[in-house]
Design a protein around this motif. Sequence first.
Motif, PDB file in Angstrom:
ATOM      1  N   LYS A   1       0.833  -1.209   0.000  1.00 64.88           N
ATOM      2  CA  LYS A   1       0.000   0.000   0.000  1.00 64.88           C
ATOM      3  C   LYS A   1       0.866   1.257   0.000  1.00 64.88           C
ATOM      4  O   LYS A   1       0.438   2.317  -0.499  1.00 64.88           O
ATOM      5  N   TYR A   2       2.091   1.158   0.513  1.00 61.53           N
ATOM      6  CA  TYR A   2       2.961   2.334   0.598  1.00 61.53           C
ATOM      7  C   TYR A   2       3.436   2.814  -0.766  1.00 61.53           C
ATOM      8  O   TYR A   2       4.007   3.904  -0.867  1.00 61.53           O
ATOM      9  N   VAL A   3       3.214   2.008  -1.812  1.00 60.41           N
ATOM     10  CA  VAL A   3       3.512   2.479  -3.172  1.00 60.41           C
ATOM     11  C   VAL A   3       2.652   3.702  -3.507  1.00 60.41           C
ATOM     12  O   VAL A   3       3.009   4.507  -4.376  1.00 60.41           O
ATOM     13  N   TYR A   4       1.538   3.868  -2.781  1.00 56.90           N
ATOM     14  CA  TYR A   4       0.618   4.971  -3.053  1.00 56.90           C
ATOM     15  C   TYR A   4       0.785   6.118  -2.052  1.00 56.90           C
ATOM     16  O   TYR A   4      -0.148   6.850  -1.750  1.00 56.90           O
TER      17      TYR A   4
ATOM     18  N   ALA B   1      -2.498  -5.460  -2.705  1.00 49.09           N
ATOM     19  CA  ALA B   1      -2.964  -6.559  -3.558  1.00 49.09           C
ATOM     20  C   ALA B   1      -1.790  -7.458  -3.926  1.00 49.09           C
ATOM     21  O   ALA B   1      -0.628  -7.047  -3.873  1.00 49.09           O
ATOM     22  N   VAL B   2      -2.097  -8.676  -4.308  1.00 42.71           N
ATOM     23  CA  VAL B   2      -1.069  -9.625  -4.749  1.00 42.71           C
ATOM     24  C   VAL B   2      -0.927  -9.505  -6.261  1.00 42.71           C
ATOM     25  O   VAL B   2      -1.887  -9.742  -7.009  1.00 42.71           O
ATOM     26  N   SER B   3       0.242  -9.131  -6.716  1.00 44.21           N
ATOM     27  CA  SER B   3       0.439  -8.964  -8.154  1.00 44.21           C
ATOM     28  C   SER B   3       0.327 -10.307  -8.869  1.00 44.21           C
ATOM     29  O   SER B   3       0.658 -11.361  -8.304  1.00 44.21           O
ATOM     30  N   VAL B   4      -0.155 -10.263 -10.084  1.00 47.66           N
ATOM     31  CA  VAL B   4      -0.192 -11.453 -10.937  1.00 47.66           C
ATOM     32  C   VAL B   4       0.406 -11.076 -12.289  1.00 47.66           C
ATOM     33  O   VAL B   4       0.260  -9.939 -12.749  1.00 47.66           O
ATOM     34  N   PRO B   5       1.081 -12.026 -12.948  1.00 50.21           N
ATOM     35  CA  PRO B   5       1.749 -11.707 -14.210  1.00 50.21           C
ATOM     36  C   PRO B   5       0.762 -11.328 -15.316  1.00 50.21           C
ATOM     37  O   PRO B   5      -0.341 -11.880 -15.407  1.00 50.21           O
ATOM     38  N   VAL B   6       1.193 -10.395 -16.135  1.00 53.31           N
ATOM     39  CA  VAL B   6       0.419  -9.960 -17.293  1.00 53.31           C
ATOM     40  C   VAL B   6       1.329 -10.009 -18.519  1.00 53.31           C
ATOM     41  O   VAL B   6       2.462  -9.518 -18.482  1.00 53.31           O
ATOM     42  N   ARG B   7       0.843 -10.610 -19.586  1.00 54.02           N
ATOM     43  CA  ARG B   7       1.586 -10.645 -20.846  1.00 54.02           C
ATOM     44  C   ARG B   7       0.791  -9.895 -21.911  1.00 54.02           C
ATOM     45  O   ARG B   7      -0.421 -10.098 -22.041  1.00 54.02           O
ATOM     46  N   LEU B   8       1.471  -9.060 -22.676  1.00 54.79           N
ATOM     47  CA  LEU B   8       0.852  -8.336 -23.775  1.00 54.79           C
ATOM     48  C   LEU B   8       1.353  -8.888 -25.096  1.00 54.79           C
ATOM     49  O   LEU B   8       2.556  -9.130 -25.266  1.00 54.79           O
TER      50      LEU B   8
END
Length: 521
Positions: free
Chosen positions: A44-47, A407-414
């Motif tokens: 959350k501290y990223v914000y 939140a728990v990050s999840v991988p994203v592919r473009l």
Amino acid sequence: MTSMKNTTLSVLAACVMAASGATAAAVEVGVTIDAAKPGPVISKYVYGQFAEHLGTGIYGGLWVGPDSTIPNTRGWRNDVVAALKALHVPLVRWPGGCFADQYHWRDGIGPRARRPMRINTHWGGVDEDNAVGTHEFFDLVEQLGADAYVNGNLGTGTVQEMAEWVEYMTANGASSLARLRARNGHPAPYKVAFFGIGNEAWGCGGNMRPEQYADAYRRYATFLHPAGDTQFIAAGGHDDDTSWTDYLSQHIYGWGVRAHGISFHYYTSPGADKNGKYGATGFDESRWIETLKQTQRMEGFIAANVAKLDAHDPQKTLMFAVDEWGTWYDAEEGSKSGFLQQQNTLRDGLVAALNFNIFHAHADRVRMTSIAQMVNVLQAMVRTDGARMVLTPTYHVFRMYVPFQDAVSVPVRLANNPSYAFGDVDIPAVSASAARSKDGKLVLALVNTNPHEQADVTVAVGGAGARGATGAVLTAAAMDAHNTFATPAAVAPVPFDAKASDGRLVLHLPAKSVVVVAVQE
């Protein structure tokens, strides 16, 4: 591909395309979310936010004093505090910035009428009456429900002064400084989540070399003994200079010395000319794309510094704290010199979203950031003028991204992600990030950098199907669209939804837009 039913969005997109002269042809991009492969938590501290004694960033913008006719709670503006609370602000950094290395904490305690008057030599040469000091700051973070990130004075202060401030804030029991804090109105110790030992030691914090600062850090940190679980942040480098991260990650340790992170600063602008960094409004498309290209340099800067950290700290004990970031343009015409007041447009909203997506991709190291700044200064959330207040496009993006906090990050592919180009500059057309929010929802953020063309994004959720998506979109007809006191809702999010077919979604991203949705699995 499937169709999306959203009358409001379709009308908005049509208006944007008509205003920009766009064609009906849309870019098609494939996004695959590996929802079954959880990654690191997006702290959350990223914000986090940054409030410095600079211009009207605090005085007038946040603090009006308890006797003001502007509604306030113990001096802090009710309207601004309420707006910021809606962002779930997790962290506030204070008192600077460059101001931190000329700030002496004893100036800001005790009866306000007796506090000394100083000159703020860094920011405009204005009088600083120290009305906002330690107790007022912690009252603000308590009203916001946030944590505190305090920067200590390494530049003009002493080891003893910094050590006593930490004791004053955090000590319990019969300590004379704890008793002094109690006499000044707060018997209980304050929680200091992060404490920065100096700021920008390479510049306004003392024009030091990494070797000098590392020695100073070890000396100061030896004598800092907070009563709570305070994390210490070393003042690191900026831009493309990795030498600070490289040297500090090897040399800031010592007997009894704690270090939890190294800071980093980077400001986005289109580039300097003889008149400065260019205006926040009235810019052409060359300045639009150049700004977005410059902000995406953050990815390379983080990667280069993380490589240094990985070489010297493979256990990942040190965080990479981007505790100053945002846009920096020419000051607003008519504003006071040194106050760094600038307008905030749709372009700034996209800058914020692009940076969030970059931070998420490095969540294992980037565990805290703070945008510069909260109110009225640089890329602010809120602008004020007397009793009036208006929310900026950047504010709206921060609010749209709230589900990503912890939140728990999840991988994203473009796949098939084309370039958006103008002149000899090109950047990726679409940026994406996804995560599993604390309430279990799968959230997806998308940015379309092209100011003319809609992007059709086909989303596949690996390991599960998708039934639809609901959320919000932020866009406008003009690249420099912004909110004013007369038109406070010129740039504001509107609802966005999409339906799925055979487990796949199609999201139609309007030109120059930010979209955040919860995917229904």
